[in-house]
Design an enzyme around this catalytic site. Structure first.
Site, PDB file in Angstrom:
ATOM      1  N   HIS A 227       0.839  -1.172   0.000  1.00  0.00           N
ATOM      2  CA  HIS A 227      -0.114  -0.092   0.017  1.00  0.00           C
ATOM      3  C   HIS A 227       0.945   1.170  -0.226  1.00  0.00           C
ATOM      4  O   HIS A 227       0.275   2.163  -0.112  1.00  0.00           O
ATOM      5  CB  HIS A 227      -1.026  -0.107   1.263  1.00  0.00           C
ATOM      6  CG  HIS A 227      -0.230   0.312   2.518  1.00  0.00           C
ATOM      7  ND1 HIS A 227       0.447  -0.722   3.180  1.00  0.00           N
ATOM      8  CD2 HIS A 227      -0.246   1.391   3.243  1.00  0.00           C
ATOM      9  CE1 HIS A 227       0.937  -0.174   4.125  1.00  0.00           C
ATOM     10  NE2 HIS A 227       0.546   1.097   4.283  1.00  0.00           N
TER      11      HIS A 227
HETATM   12  C1  UD1 Z   1      -2.002   5.448   6.542  1.00  0.00           C
HETATM   13  C2  UD1 Z   1      -0.469   5.602   7.010  1.00  0.00           C
HETATM   14  C3  UD1 Z   1       0.445   4.495   6.855  1.00  0.00           C
HETATM   15  C4  UD1 Z   1      -0.165   3.265   7.331  1.00  0.00           C
HETATM   16  C5  UD1 Z   1      -1.484   2.822   6.798  1.00  0.00           C
HETATM   17  C6  UD1 Z   1      -2.165   1.889   7.210  1.00  0.00           C
HETATM   18  C7  UD1 Z   1       0.055   8.113   6.905  1.00  0.00           C
HETATM   19  C8  UD1 Z   1       0.733   9.115   6.399  1.00  0.00           C
HETATM   20  N1  UD1 Z   1       0.109   6.747   6.603  1.00  0.00           N
HETATM   21  O1  UD1 Z   1      -1.603   5.217   5.190  1.00  0.00           O
HETATM   22  O2  UD1 Z   1       1.822   4.643   7.499  1.00  0.00           O
HETATM   23  O3  UD1 Z   1       0.722   2.107   6.929  1.00  0.00           O
HETATM   24  O4  UD1 Z   1      -2.288   4.213   7.144  1.00  0.00           O
HETATM   25  O5  UD1 Z   1      -3.410   1.436   6.562  1.00  0.00           O
HETATM   26  O6  UD1 Z   1      -0.616   8.340   8.163  1.00  0.00           O
HETATM   27  N2  UD1 Z   1      -9.451   5.228   2.892  1.00  0.00           N
HETATM   28  C9  UD1 Z   1     -10.551   4.574   2.905  1.00  0.00           C
HETATM   29  N3  UD1 Z   1     -10.985   4.165   4.276  1.00  0.00           N
HETATM   30  C10 UD1 Z   1     -10.459   4.408   5.489  1.00  0.00           C
HETATM   31  C11 UD1 Z   1      -9.199   5.155   5.492  1.00  0.00           C
HETATM   32  C12 UD1 Z   1      -8.696   5.544   4.095  1.00  0.00           C
HETATM   33  O7  UD1 Z   1     -11.225   4.213   2.200  1.00  0.00           O
HETATM   34  O8  UD1 Z   1     -10.905   4.308   6.612  1.00  0.00           O
HETATM   35  C13 UD1 Z   1      -8.806   5.627   1.705  1.00  0.00           C
HETATM   36  C14 UD1 Z   1      -9.052   6.945   1.275  1.00  0.00           C
HETATM   37  O9  UD1 Z   1      -9.383   7.077  -0.113  1.00  0.00           O
HETATM   38  C15 UD1 Z   1      -7.685   7.767   1.751  1.00  0.00           C
HETATM   39  C16 UD1 Z   1      -6.672   6.416   1.153  1.00  0.00           C
HETATM   40  O10 UD1 Z   1      -7.411   5.420   1.719  1.00  0.00           O
HETATM   41  O11 UD1 Z   1      -7.657   8.677   0.954  1.00  0.00           O
HETATM   42  C17 UD1 Z   1      -5.225   6.643   2.240  1.00  0.00           C
HETATM   43  O12 UD1 Z   1      -5.605   6.996   3.535  1.00  0.00           O
HETATM   44  P1  UD1 Z   1      -4.607   7.770   4.305  1.00  0.00           P
HETATM   45  O13 UD1 Z   1      -4.983   7.673   5.690  1.00  0.00           O
HETATM   46  O14 UD1 Z   1      -4.348   9.007   4.012  1.00  0.00           O
HETATM   47  O15 UD1 Z   1      -3.277   6.784   4.279  1.00  0.00           O
HETATM   48  P2  UD1 Z   1      -3.047   5.593   4.136  1.00  0.00           P
HETATM   49  O16 UD1 Z   1      -2.524   5.103   2.707  1.00  0.00           O
HETATM   50  O17 UD1 Z   1      -4.040   4.541   4.881  1.00  0.00           O
END
Ligand code: UD1
Length: 370
Positions: free
Chosen positions: A215
């Site tokens: 991811h």
């Molecule tokens: C975040 C952490 C990463 C961790 C990962 C685990 C940061 C910078 N990164 O990355 O270190 O390994 O979480 O999952 O904080 N989304 C959903 N549902 C959710 C949450 C997110 O659909 O409940 C989607 C959204 O489109 C969002 C994308 O996932 O924009 C990314 O989520 P984000 O929290 O920005 O970062 P992660 O890639 O999850």
């Protein structure tokens, strides 16, 4: 006779890898309270992760209480998320102050709350402080550096992390080598791990499949390199099923890639108990996560990391992990070695013994004079 209320610590949890780290700290705080301890806590969910599969399921399985406050910051760019969390946490602290802010790990919520707290002179405790990948292209590395630059008390998972902090001029009296709260949770739940519902349907058996997680933006945000990695994995794993719980950001990219290898089985993000059951019984794990390399190490499962760096070098020097880089060509020779039975056995890093949270709470009680 009523007693004066003890100091209040905010415990911040925002994204999936935070939840298993705060669970044992909350349990240790509750245990001290039951024995007459005065330290109080307030659990704050920033809302960075909000899907049940990324958040609520973990609360239920790990027995984490409902958050006292949910800041509901949601998704966005790095700056949008950081800003939303800071504004909302600052407002909470102004309305209802606490005596300390405890953050864990390296997600955006960790950094955002540390900044908001420190600016209001609320001291910050950072759990999993001092780890460094040296790679500023990772948002987590920036989060680590910024958080540690404004942390008062550093709780570390390794002596190496403490050395990094000392090189950054942190005095040794502020560094506490306590162990690993993520491993506290794993050890406490080993007997509860259970197969996911698709276990039989996919014909999975102990040692007869792989687990894959990818991811990191650097691996999954561009279609061509992501596709090349998946092809190399499909070829190198010799027809064994490769179970791939797909993170929401990865799912979006998969839609753009046609003709994926048949042996890769895409499934939803898994809850904690099911995911770690999959890891525990896998032939090997292929990942770009950091936390999973720690869990694989403790369970003695071979682990291949598709990154150029790690902030957790003990998973390589002591554990079962190897850094393969992101060139798909690195997979075939590593998988050949695995199939030939020549993967290292590994051992468990120092103080990863299930008692880190107890040590953290003991230090907090002393520092905050609870
Ligand atoms: C975040 C952490 C990463 C961790 C990962 C685990 C940061 C910078 N990164 O990355 O270190 O390994 O979480 O999952 O904080 N989304 C959903 N549902 C959710 C949450 C997110 O659909 O409940 C989607 C959204 O489109 C969002 C994308 O996932 O924009 C990314 O989520 P984000 O929290 O920005 O970062 P992660 O890639 O999850």
């Amino acid at each position: 006779m009523s007693r004066v209320a003890g100091p209040l610590v905010d415990i911040i949890a925002g994204a999936r890898p935070n939840f298993m780290k705060v669970a044992p700290i909350i349990r240790a705080l509750d245990a001290r309270k039951a024995m007459g301890g005065r330290l109080r806590y307030r659990l704050i969910h920033t809302g960075q992760h909000y899907d049940a599969r990324m958040s609520g399921d973990f609360f239920v399985q790990l027995g984490i209480p409902e958050p006292n406050v949910n800041l509901e910051a949601g998704s966005g760019t790095q700056a949008e998320q950081t800003a939303a969390i800071m504004v909302r946490y600052e407002r909470l602290l102004l309305e209802s102050p606490s005596q300390a802010c405890l953050v864990v790990g390296d997600v955006t919520s960790t950094m955002a709350c540390a900044i908001a707290a420190q600016k209001l002179k609320v001291p910050v405790a950072h759990v999993e402080a001092g780890i460094r990948s040296g790679d500023w292209a990772m948002p987590e590395e920036v989060n680590r550096i910024v958080t540690d630059a404004i942390t008062n008390w550093f709780f570390t998972t390794s002596l190496w992390a403490g050395e990094n902090l000392k090189r950054e001029d942190v005095g040794g009296e502020r560094i506490f080598f306590v162990g690993n709260t993520m491993i506290d949770t794993l050890l406490a739940n080993l007997d509860r791990l259970r197969p996911p519902p698709f276990w039989d349907e996919m014909g999975l058996s102990s040692g007869g499949y792989f687990v894959l997680t990818l991811h990191r933006p650097s691996n999954v945000d561009t279609a061509a390199p992501f596709e090349a990695l998946l092809k190399a994995i499909g070829e190198g794993t010799r027809g064994l099923p490769v179970v791939f719980p797909v993170h929401p950001r990865t799912a979006k990219m998969l839609e753009a890639i046609p003709g994926l290898p048949q042996s890769i089985r895409f499934v939803e993000p898994q809850p904690y108990l099911e995911f770690n059951h999959l890891v525990r019984h896998a032939k090997a794990v292929i990942t770009d996560s950091g936390g999973i390399t720690e869990e694989a190490t403790v369970m003695g499962v071979p682990c291949m990391t598709l990154r150029d760096t790690t902030e957790r070098p003990e998973t390589v020097s002591v554990g079962t992990n190897e850094i393969l880089g992101t060139d798909p060509a690195a997979l075939a020779p590593a998988l050949d070695r695995l199939f030939a039975g020549r993967w290292k056995k590994g051992a468990i890093p120092e103080k990863w013994d299930g008692r880190a949270a107890e040590r953290i709470v003991a230090v907090l009680e002393r520092i905050l004079q609870a």
